[in-house]
Scaffold this motif. Structure first.
Motif, PDB file in Angstrom:
ATOM      1  N   ASP A   4     -16.408   3.005  -2.623  1.00 41.62           N
ATOM      2  CA  ASP A   4     -17.219   2.834  -1.414  1.00 41.62           C
ATOM      3  C   ASP A   4     -17.937   4.105  -0.994  1.00 41.62           C
ATOM      4  O   ASP A   4     -18.928   4.064  -0.272  1.00 41.62           O
ATOM      5  CB  ASP A   4     -16.320   2.439  -0.223  1.00 41.62           C
ATOM      6  CG  ASP A   4     -15.813   1.028  -0.354  1.00 41.62           C
ATOM      7  OD1 ASP A   4     -16.536   0.197  -0.935  1.00 41.62           O
ATOM      8  OD2 ASP A   4     -14.702   0.759   0.129  1.00 41.62           O
ATOM      9  N   LYS A  86     -10.415   6.644  10.963  1.00 41.29           N
ATOM     10  CA  LYS A  86     -10.137   5.380  10.265  1.00 41.29           C
ATOM     11  C   LYS A  86     -10.862   4.182  10.881  1.00 41.29           C
ATOM     12  O   LYS A  86     -10.645   3.055  10.462  1.00 41.29           O
ATOM     13  CB  LYS A  86      -8.632   5.158  10.176  1.00 41.29           C
ATOM     14  CG  LYS A  86      -8.034   6.174   9.218  1.00 41.29           C
ATOM     15  CD  LYS A  86      -6.625   5.926   8.823  1.00 41.29           C
ATOM     16  CE  LYS A  86      -6.249   6.968   7.760  1.00 41.29           C
ATOM     17  NZ  LYS A  86      -4.868   6.849   7.314  1.00 41.29           N
ATOM     18  N   ASP A 114      -7.568  10.835   2.869  1.00 42.70           N
ATOM     19  CA  ASP A 114      -6.619  10.198   3.773  1.00 42.70           C
ATOM     20  C   ASP A 114      -7.134   8.850   4.265  1.00 42.70           C
ATOM     21  O   ASP A 114      -6.395   7.877   4.333  1.00 42.70           O
ATOM     22  CB  ASP A 114      -6.359  11.137   4.958  1.00 42.70           C
ATOM     23  CG  ASP A 114      -5.261  10.615   5.867  1.00 42.70           C
ATOM     24  OD1 ASP A 114      -4.209  10.196   5.331  1.00 42.70           O
ATOM     25  OD2 ASP A 114      -5.461  10.585   7.089  1.00 42.70           O
ATOM     26  N   ALA A 115      -8.419   8.789   4.611  1.00 45.92           N
ATOM     27  CA  ALA A 115      -8.958   7.568   5.213  1.00 45.92           C
ATOM     28  C   ALA A 115      -9.290   6.503   4.165  1.00 45.92           C
ATOM     29  O   ALA A 115      -9.147   5.312   4.421  1.00 45.92           O
ATOM     30  CB  ALA A 115     -10.196   7.901   6.037  1.00 45.92           C
ATOM     31  N   PHE A 116      -9.721   6.887   2.975  1.00 43.65           N
ATOM     32  CA  PHE A 116     -10.211   5.927   1.988  1.00 43.65           C
ATOM     33  C   PHE A 116      -9.331   5.763   0.767  1.00 43.65           C
ATOM     34  O   PHE A 116      -9.463   4.791   0.036  1.00 43.65           O
ATOM     35  CB  PHE A 116     -11.596   6.351   1.495  1.00 43.65           C
ATOM     36  CG  PHE A 116     -12.678   6.073   2.463  1.00 43.65           C
ATOM     37  CD1 PHE A 116     -13.323   4.851   2.445  1.00 43.65           C
ATOM     38  CD2 PHE A 116     -13.021   7.002   3.404  1.00 43.65           C
ATOM     39  CE1 PHE A 116     -14.315   4.575   3.343  1.00 43.65           C
ATOM     40  CE2 PHE A 116     -14.016   6.741   4.316  1.00 43.65           C
ATOM     41  CZ  PHE A 116     -14.666   5.528   4.299  1.00 43.65           C
ATOM     42  N   GLY A 117      -8.477   6.772   0.512  1.00 42.81           N
ATOM     43  CA  GLY A 117      -7.613   6.685  -0.643  1.00 42.81           C
ATOM     44  C   GLY A 117      -8.384   6.443  -1.913  1.00 42.81           C
ATOM     45  O   GLY A 117      -9.298   7.182  -2.285  1.00 42.81           O
ATOM     46  N   SER A 119     -10.661   4.467  -2.954  1.00 47.74           N
ATOM     47  CA  SER A 119     -12.066   4.044  -3.098  1.00 47.74           C
ATOM     48  C   SER A 119     -13.060   5.192  -2.953  1.00 47.74           C
ATOM     49  O   SER A 119     -14.248   4.972  -2.757  1.00 47.74           O
ATOM     50  CB  SER A 119     -12.393   2.929  -2.106  1.00 47.74           C
ATOM     51  OG  SER A 119     -12.260   3.388  -0.787  1.00 47.74           O
TER      52      SER A 119
ATOM     53  N   LYS B   6     -13.006  -0.417   3.628  1.00 48.01           N
ATOM     54  CA  LYS B   6     -11.576  -0.664   3.847  1.00 48.01           C
ATOM     55  C   LYS B   6     -10.888   0.686   4.029  1.00 48.01           C
ATOM     56  O   LYS B   6     -10.902   1.523   3.141  1.00 48.01           O
ATOM     57  CB  LYS B   6     -10.970  -1.346   2.617  1.00 48.01           C
ATOM     58  CG  LYS B   6     -11.168  -2.829   2.586  1.00 48.01           C
ATOM     59  CD  LYS B   6     -10.151  -3.460   1.634  1.00 48.01           C
ATOM     60  CE  LYS B   6     -10.553  -4.872   1.275  1.00 48.01           C
ATOM     61  NZ  LYS B   6     -11.697  -4.911   0.329  1.00 48.01           N
ATOM     62  N   PHE B   7     -10.302   0.886   5.181  1.00 46.55           N
ATOM     63  CA  PHE B   7      -9.574   2.125   5.421  1.00 46.55           C
ATOM     64  C   PHE B   7      -8.096   1.887   5.219  1.00 46.55           C
ATOM     65  O   PHE B   7      -7.579   0.830   5.559  1.00 46.55           O
ATOM     66  CB  PHE B   7      -9.819   2.613   6.853  1.00 46.55           C
ATOM     67  CG  PHE B   7     -11.230   3.044   7.080  1.00 46.55           C
ATOM     68  CD1 PHE B   7     -11.611   4.339   6.834  1.00 46.55           C
ATOM     69  CD2 PHE B   7     -12.177   2.130   7.518  1.00 46.55           C
ATOM     70  CE1 PHE B   7     -12.914   4.739   7.034  1.00 46.55           C
ATOM     71  CE2 PHE B   7     -13.481   2.522   7.719  1.00 46.55           C
ATOM     72  CZ  PHE B   7     -13.858   3.829   7.481  1.00 46.55           C
ATOM     73  N   SER B   8      -7.433   2.897   4.679  1.00 48.89           N
ATOM     74  CA  SER B   8      -6.012   2.699   4.440  1.00 48.89           C
ATOM     75  C   SER B   8      -5.175   3.424   5.488  1.00 48.89           C
ATOM     76  O   SER B   8      -5.301   4.631   5.671  1.00 48.89           O
ATOM     77  CB  SER B   8      -5.653   3.211   3.039  1.00 48.89           C
ATOM     78  OG  SER B   8      -5.890   4.599   2.953  1.00 48.89           O
ATOM     79  N   ASN B   9      -4.374   2.688   6.235  1.00 47.83           N
ATOM     80  CA  ASN B   9      -3.393   3.295   7.127  1.00 47.83           C
ATOM     81  C   ASN B   9      -2.146   3.595   6.315  1.00 47.83           C
ATOM     82  O   ASN B   9      -1.745   2.814   5.463  1.00 47.83           O
ATOM     83  CB  ASN B   9      -3.046   2.346   8.270  1.00 47.83           C
ATOM     84  CG  ASN B   9      -4.087   2.433   9.363  1.00 47.83           C
ATOM     85  OD1 ASN B   9      -4.273   3.482   9.966  1.00 47.83           O
ATOM     86  ND2 ASN B   9      -4.763   1.327   9.612  1.00 47.83           N
ATOM     87  N   ASN B  10      -1.555   4.737   6.560  1.00 41.57           N
ATOM     88  CA  ASN B  10      -0.373   5.068   5.785  1.00 41.57           C
ATOM     89  C   ASN B  10       0.803   5.446   6.691  1.00 41.57           C
ATOM     90  O   ASN B  10       0.671   5.491   7.922  1.00 41.57           O
ATOM     91  CB  ASN B  10      -0.689   6.167   4.767  1.00 41.57           C
ATOM     92  CG  ASN B  10      -1.396   7.356   5.430  1.00 41.57           C
ATOM     93  OD1 ASN B  10      -1.020   7.745   6.529  1.00 41.57           O
ATOM     94  ND2 ASN B  10      -2.391   7.891   4.766  1.00 41.57           N
ATOM     95  N   ASP B  13       0.425   8.061   9.389  1.00 47.86           N
ATOM     96  CA  ASP B  13      -0.248   7.676  10.639  1.00 47.86           C
ATOM     97  C   ASP B  13       0.765   7.178  11.662  1.00 47.86           C
ATOM     98  O   ASP B  13       0.629   7.422  12.860  1.00 47.86           O
ATOM     99  CB  ASP B  13      -1.299   6.596  10.365  1.00 47.86           C
ATOM    100  CG  ASP B  13      -2.440   7.116   9.505  1.00 47.86           C
ATOM    101  OD1 ASP B  13      -2.868   8.253   9.739  1.00 47.86           O
ATOM    102  OD2 ASP B  13      -2.878   6.393   8.600  1.00 47.86           O
ATOM    103  N   LYS B  40      -4.222  14.747  13.468  1.00 46.75           N
ATOM    104  CA  LYS B  40      -3.411  14.652  12.249  1.00 46.75           C
ATOM    105  C   LYS B  40      -3.576  15.906  11.392  1.00 46.75           C
ATOM    106  O   LYS B  40      -2.607  16.441  10.847  1.00 46.75           O
ATOM    107  CB  LYS B  40      -3.817  13.414  11.456  1.00 46.75           C
ATOM    108  CG  LYS B  40      -2.903  13.100  10.292  1.00 46.75           C
ATOM    109  CD  LYS B  40      -3.263  11.776   9.666  1.00 46.75           C
ATOM    110  CE  LYS B  40      -2.386  11.491   8.469  1.00 46.75           C
ATOM    111  NZ  LYS B  40      -2.755  10.232   7.807  1.00 46.75           N
TER     112      LYS B  40
END
Lengths: 192, 281
Positions: A4, A86, A114-117, A119, B6-10, B13, B40
């Protein structure tokens, strides 16, 4: 994998390197492109104007809480770090320099990792200091895709060398091949 | 907010949320509406300087060790600033705003989030050189008491002075910058006459209300550390604290475009992010 976001970090010699990539790259509409180029803290919007000419896309110098969108080219402004929230909003930051740099490539790369990992595609180009390596490592850690310009043919080898040492990137490419490789990676978007 | 990504929460967070809740319960500071990415990052930077294994351990340390918490507070309130940071802004202030303020018998100014004071002293120098200083009352506030003490002292590292001198000259300074400080060892002590009409005080933009009606509010590179929700709230506070026709100056990469107060202002300078409160409101 579906990508992305492409984040590119560069320093000395960056503008010519960016031109080579961005005039070959075609799939702007499928990704958001973020560029961190080290520059003088007091500089005007010269860089975003040039990038706009190169890409033919809307090119924004990031302001605080600018919304990230596909099809847009974003430039981190001088004298600020840029983070991504995020919910897709940029946050600017005037905190301490990192690797003598503000904007710092590390700061933005880590935030996108951190936000997109998975992608995100991170790319380190020519540059004369150690910024970017730690950030690229974090993109690799979350299984994003990592590319470094071949330091032996880069205008300034220090930054790509350090990035390779930190990260063991997915690919080390000649500058002339990076745009085409990005086209392949992103064209495959959506395929299983 | 955006469907594009798509954002990943981990798990981290979640730990950050618990960390913020812990310090709110213990000390009353609420960082819930600060930029989460900023908070963070600062927490993780602090974490690697300790022997804590994760953010939850750090939370334990923060609530059981008050001296350690003082460091966290400094981490969250960014105190990196310069005199005449963005010289073009100060030039604009000097050339475009000061001539208008000059027509007022008394001028009340609020410098919100003054940090260690460099920018408020920059303002004081401009007011002096314009002959306005004696008619001004400047309220310089910050939520962090430790940093206000630094601001009150007005003593800065000599190493920075070279850059400040350059900034001062670029901002249209009329004298020699060295007129404003004396050197002692490796420090520059600012002329105490600059302090005469500055009132330094604790004020927390998150929790405290309006305390006056001002002709000029300067709050640069402070709201960037807040989320849009809190930015909107503080923008309302500024609106309530400005006299009709008063000026609001934000950082050059900040905007009120996302805030509901936008309609109540005219844009005075889009480049320097200076807004003027409508006179009709």
């Amino acid at each position: 994998m579906k990508y992305d976001v492409v984040v590119i970090g560069t320093s000395a010699g960056g503008l010519d390197a960016l031109r080579k990539i961005l005039t070959t790259f075609k799939h702007f509409d499928d990704i958001a492109l973020i560029i961190i180029q080290h520059r003088n803290p007091i500089s005007n919007n010269y860089l975003s104007n040039i990038l706009s000419d190169m890409t033919g896309r809307i090119t924004l110098e990031i302001e605080d809480k600018t919304l990230l969108k596909k099809g847009v080219v974003y430039v981190v402004p001088p004298n600020y770090h840029a983070l991504i929230e995020k919910n897709g909003l940029f946050t600017l930051d005037t905190s301490e320099k990192v690797c003598y740099a503000r904007p710092s490539i590390d700061v933005t790369f880590k935030s996108f990792a951190d936000a997109f990992g998975v992608s995100v595609i991170g790319i380190i180009l020519t540059g004369a200091n150690n910024d970017g390596g730690q950030g690229l490592y974090e993109i690799k850690l979350v299984h994003g895709y990592t590319i470094v310009q071949n330091p032996t043919t880069a205008e300034a080898p220090v930054m790509p060398n350090y990035a390779i040492k930190c990260t063991n990137p997915d690919e080390i490419l000649e500058l002339d091949d990076i745009g085409a490789r990005l086209n392949e990676l992103i064209r495959k978007n959506g395929e299983k | 907010m955006t469907d594009d990504f798509k954002f990943s929460n981990n798990d981290e967070d979640i730990e950050v949320i618990l960390f913020l809740e812990a310090i709110k319960l213990k000390y009353g500071y609420n960082f819930g509406d600060y930029s989460r990415a900023h908070i963070k990052r600062r927490i993780k930077n602090r974490l690697v300087k300790t022997d804590c294994k994760n953010i939850l351990e750090l939370a334990h340390k923060a609530i059981t060790d008050e001296a350690f918490f003082a460091n966290i507070l400094l981490d969250f309130s960014i105190n990196v600033t310069e005199m005449f940071r963005d010289p073009d802004f100060f030039k604009h202030l000097r050339n475009e705003i000061i001539p208008i303020l000059e027509t007022y018998p008394q001028i009340k100014i609020w410098h919100a989030g003054c940090s260690s004071g460099e920018e408020v002293y920059s303002l004081a120098i401009i007011l002096k050189e314009s002959g306005l200083y004696d008619r001004c009352k400047i309220y310089a506030t910050d939520f962090n008491a430790t940093i206000i003490d630094v601001a009150k002292d007005g003593i800065y590292n000599l190493e920075s002075i070279k850059e400040y001198t350059k900034n001062y000259n670029l901002s249209g300074g009329k004298q020699s910058f060295s007129d404003y400080y004396t050197v002692k060892y490796d420090h520059a002590i600012l002329d105490s006459s600059l302090k005469k009409n500055i009132i330094f005080a604790e004020h927390n933009l998150v929790t405290d209300g309006s305390f006056g009606e001002f002709n000029l509010i300067i709050c640069r590179n402070v709201l960037i550390y807040f989320n849009r929700n809190l930015q909107n709230k503080v923008n309302n506070l500024f609106l309530d604290s400005l006299a009709k026709g008063g000026y609001l100056c934000l950082g050059s990469k900040e905007t009120i475009d996302y805030s509901e107060v936008k309609k109540q202002y005219d844009t005075f300078s889009s480049e320097h992010k200076i807004y003027r409160k409508n006179r009709k409101v």
